[in-house]
Motif scaffolding. Sequence first.
Motif, PDB file in Angstrom:
ATOM      1  N   LYS A   1       0.846  -1.197   0.000  1.00 55.99           N
ATOM      2  CA  LYS A   1       0.000   0.000   0.000  1.00 55.99           C
ATOM      3  C   LYS A   1       0.877   1.241   0.000  1.00 55.99           C
ATOM      4  CE  LYS A   1      -3.850  -1.994   2.538  1.00 55.99           C
ATOM      5  NZ  LYS A   1      -4.627  -1.920   3.771  1.00 55.99           N
ATOM      6  N   SER A   2       0.765   2.024  -1.057  1.00 54.32           N
ATOM      7  CA  SER A   2       1.607   3.207  -1.186  1.00 54.32           C
ATOM      8  C   SER A   2       1.422   4.143   0.004  1.00 54.32           C
ATOM      9  CB  SER A   2       1.262   3.935  -2.483  1.00 54.32           C
ATOM     10  OG  SER A   2       2.114   5.037  -2.631  1.00 54.32           O
ATOM     11  N   GLY A   3       2.520   4.561   0.575  1.00 54.97           N
ATOM     12  CA  GLY A   3       2.467   5.505   1.690  1.00 54.97           C
ATOM     13  C   GLY A   3       2.085   4.876   3.009  1.00 54.97           C
ATOM     14  N   ALA A   4       1.868   3.563   3.050  1.00 57.18           N
ATOM     15  CA  ALA A   4       1.413   2.922   4.285  1.00 57.18           C
ATOM     16  C   ALA A   4       2.382   1.839   4.760  1.00 57.18           C
ATOM     17  CB  ALA A   4       0.026   2.327   4.077  1.00 57.18           C
ATOM     18  N   PHE A   5       3.588   1.819   4.212  1.00 58.62           N
ATOM     19  CA  PHE A   5       4.572   0.813   4.591  1.00 58.62           C
ATOM     20  C   PHE A   5       4.670   0.709   6.103  1.00 58.62           C
ATOM     21  CE2 PHE A   5       8.875  -0.714   5.425  1.00 58.62           C
ATOM     22  CZ  PHE A   5       8.985  -1.755   4.542  1.00 58.62           C
ATOM     23  N   PRO A   6       4.698  -0.453   6.729  1.00 59.81           N
ATOM     24  CA  PRO A   6       4.833  -1.801   6.177  1.00 59.81           C
ATOM     25  C   PRO A   6       3.513  -2.551   6.005  1.00 59.81           C
ATOM     26  CG  PRO A   6       5.291  -1.851   8.520  1.00 59.81           C
ATOM     27  CD  PRO A   6       4.874  -0.449   8.193  1.00 59.81           C
ATOM     28  N   ARG A   7       2.420  -1.814   5.739  1.00 60.42           N
ATOM     29  CA  ARG A   7       1.117  -2.494   5.551  1.00 60.42           C
ATOM     30  C   ARG A   7       0.964  -2.945   4.092  1.00 60.42           C
ATOM     31  NH1 ARG A   7       1.440  -2.277  10.672  1.00 60.42           N
ATOM     32  NH2 ARG A   7       1.674  -0.152  11.334  1.00 60.42           N
TER      33      ARG A   7
ATOM     34  N   TYR B   1      14.473  -2.307   3.551  1.00 64.62           N
ATOM     35  CA  TYR B   1      14.845  -2.221   4.964  1.00 64.62           C
ATOM     36  C   TYR B   1      14.465  -0.914   5.642  1.00 64.62           C
ATOM     37  CZ  TYR B   1      17.910  -6.339   4.352  1.00 64.62           C
ATOM     38  OH  TYR B   1      18.423  -7.582   4.119  1.00 64.62           O
ATOM     39  N   LEU B   2      14.432   0.180   4.868  1.00 65.64           N
ATOM     40  CA  LEU B   2      14.147   1.486   5.481  1.00 65.64           C
ATOM     41  C   LEU B   2      12.831   2.077   4.980  1.00 65.64           C
ATOM     42  CD1 LEU B   2      17.762   3.011   5.344  1.00 65.64           C
ATOM     43  CD2 LEU B   2      16.635   1.954   7.309  1.00 65.64           C
ATOM     44  N   GLY B   3      12.082   1.303   4.226  1.00 65.78           N
ATOM     45  CA  GLY B   3      10.808   1.808   3.694  1.00 65.78           C
ATOM     46  C   GLY B   3      10.987   2.838   2.592  1.00 65.78           C
ATOM     47  N   MET B   4      12.190   2.890   1.986  1.00 63.59           N
ATOM     48  CA  MET B   4      12.434   3.928   0.974  1.00 63.59           C
ATOM     49  C   MET B   4      11.626   3.683  -0.306  1.00 63.59           C
ATOM     50  SD  MET B   4      14.325   6.135   2.391  1.00 63.59           S
ATOM     51  CE  MET B   4      14.815   7.211   1.034  1.00 63.59           C
ATOM     52  N   GLY B   5      11.183   2.448  -0.503  1.00 61.53           N
ATOM     53  CA  GLY B   5      10.365   2.146  -1.685  1.00 61.53           C
ATOM     54  C   GLY B   5       9.044   2.890  -1.689  1.00 61.53           C
ATOM     55  N   GLN B   6       8.692   3.435  -0.531  1.00 60.15           N
ATOM     56  CA  GLN B   6       7.433   4.199  -0.424  1.00 60.15           C
ATOM     57  C   GLN B   6       7.706   5.663  -0.072  1.00 60.15           C
ATOM     58  OE1 GLN B   6       4.088   2.473   0.365  1.00 60.15           O
ATOM     59  NE2 GLN B   6       4.904   0.670  -0.617  1.00 60.15           N
ATOM     60  N   HIS B   7       8.972   6.023  -0.005  1.00 61.57           N
ATOM     61  CA  HIS B   7       9.288   7.388   0.450  1.00 61.57           C
ATOM     62  C   HIS B   7       8.889   8.412  -0.623  1.00 61.57           C
ATOM     63  CE1 HIS B   7      11.428  10.789   2.115  1.00 61.57           C
ATOM     64  NE2 HIS B   7      11.712  10.064   3.196  1.00 61.57           N
ATOM     65  N   PRO B   8       8.230   9.507  -0.202  1.00 62.03           N
ATOM     66  CA  PRO B   8       7.771  10.482  -1.211  1.00 62.03           C
ATOM     67  C   PRO B   8       8.901  11.076  -2.052  1.00 62.03           C
ATOM     68  CG  PRO B   8       7.279  11.232   1.061  1.00 62.03           C
ATOM     69  CD  PRO B   8       7.767   9.823   1.150  1.00 62.03           C
ATOM     70  N   VAL B   9      10.096  11.199  -1.486  1.00 60.81           N
ATOM     71  CA  VAL B   9      11.220  11.736  -2.263  1.00 60.81           C
ATOM     72  C   VAL B   9      11.535  10.805  -3.443  1.00 60.81           C
ATOM     73  CG1 VAL B   9      13.755  11.957  -2.103  1.00 60.81           C
ATOM     74  CG2 VAL B   9      12.317  13.054  -0.397  1.00 60.81           C
ATOM     75  N   VAL B  10      11.405   9.492  -3.191  1.00 59.17           N
ATOM     76  CA  VAL B  10      11.735   8.507  -4.219  1.00 59.17           C
ATOM     77  C   VAL B  10      10.608   8.413  -5.249  1.00 59.17           C
ATOM     78  CG1 VAL B  10      12.256   6.059  -4.628  1.00 59.17           C
ATOM     79  CG2 VAL B  10      13.167   7.215  -2.599  1.00 59.17           C
ATOM     80  N   THR B  11       9.373   8.316  -4.764  1.00 59.89           N
ATOM     81  CA  THR B  11       8.265   8.156  -5.719  1.00 59.89           C
ATOM     82  C   THR B  11       8.087   9.428  -6.565  1.00 59.89           C
ATOM     83  OG1 THR B  11       6.717   8.685  -3.933  1.00 59.89           O
ATOM     84  CG2 THR B  11       7.031   6.364  -4.423  1.00 59.89           C
TER      85      THR B  11
END
Length: 405
Positions: A29-35, A56-66
Amino acid sequence: MDMNTFFKNAIDGLKEAGNYRVFCDLERKSGAFPRALRHRADGSTQDVTVWCSNDYLGMGQHPVVTAAMKEAIDRCGAGAGGTRNISGTNHYHVELERELADLHGKESALIFTSGYVSNWAALGTLASKIPSIIVYSDALNHASMIEGIRHARCEKRIFKHNSPEDLRRQMAADDPSRPKLVAFESVYSMDGDIAPIAEFCDVADEFGAMTYLDEVHAVGLYGSRGGGVAEREGVMDRLTVIEGTLGKAYGVMGGYIAASSLLCDFVRSFASGFIFTTALPPSLAAGAAASIRHLKASELERAKQRRNVEKLRARLDAHGIPHLPNPSHIVPVMVKNAAKCKFLSDLLLDNYGIYVQPINYPTVPVGTERLRFTPTPLHTDADIDHLVGALNDLWSRCALAREVA
Ligand code: PMP
């Protein structure tokens, strides 16, 4: 033999041995890591908390990355449009390679489509092209390194895991005039132990060997700028090649090596796994570069993760739930029985909404089956309490041994 019978027998063999892999069908779920939303085979869904992610750090959902990825799609479209050589080199790739070289204090870096491919291609190329080379490989090296070395058909020696003494003993027995390369990892993913990097470099120096360090489970996580364990220990300049992934702590996908300009140019020029494949989508390169830049400047994610790792360990200790002590962010809870490991994982998922994949043979030796937890900065105190409460219940239900602290 009929091929369908052959395929079925092979798969049945895995099932009988308990090694058949069943994937958990997740919708992150985008923006809801780790859900995440779990899709069951019957079409129903369940809300779950993911406890075994390598993001490991939830960066896959981080707004800077997306945001960086969305912007790159708007500017460049979806794909790279070719191999790196034939029209596929995008300016985002070039910028990412500069960012990675800077991260590891090296002259140059080269990106690949995954960490697996970077190990396979770089080690395979170095070990096959350097005449009469001997490669020394840690006994617990990852499959991608092993495959790269095998592919090269060079002479190889396997040294005892994390043992500079055994490496020295084996190197001393070899012809001093032959080129040598030592390949090892920093953080080992299943036990979470960490290599004595400086000691390996000492041995390598003694015998004039090159060093190749896989920091896949460390980049972004260790060192004041996320440059890995080698950065933390001030030894980046002692390593010939540092290899990493963009798919774990950086939250995206891709792999790389960082090394001298000449070595990178050599791999770029001779590695088939680099040359004959479509370049990463520019958006992935943009997302990875944004993630690396963010983690170079921000200690927040690393600090929160460390706190959560310590909290989980302390809570497990309080209940006597055995876990491997190690100096990393990986928390292996030891079940030591394949059937119970799978049973625990199923009950955690179905009854508690906790997703952790069981780790059984052949990934780990028989008798060391485990649940491998990776606390992230985004797990809450309530998540940790919920997890330990569930484990505590199930430990009693399965009559598993407790450890007295
Ligand atoms: N090296 C190690 C030590 C790994 O554990 C892995 C993957 N788990 C890789 C390399 C491959 O990296 P990637 O997932 O980016 O292909």
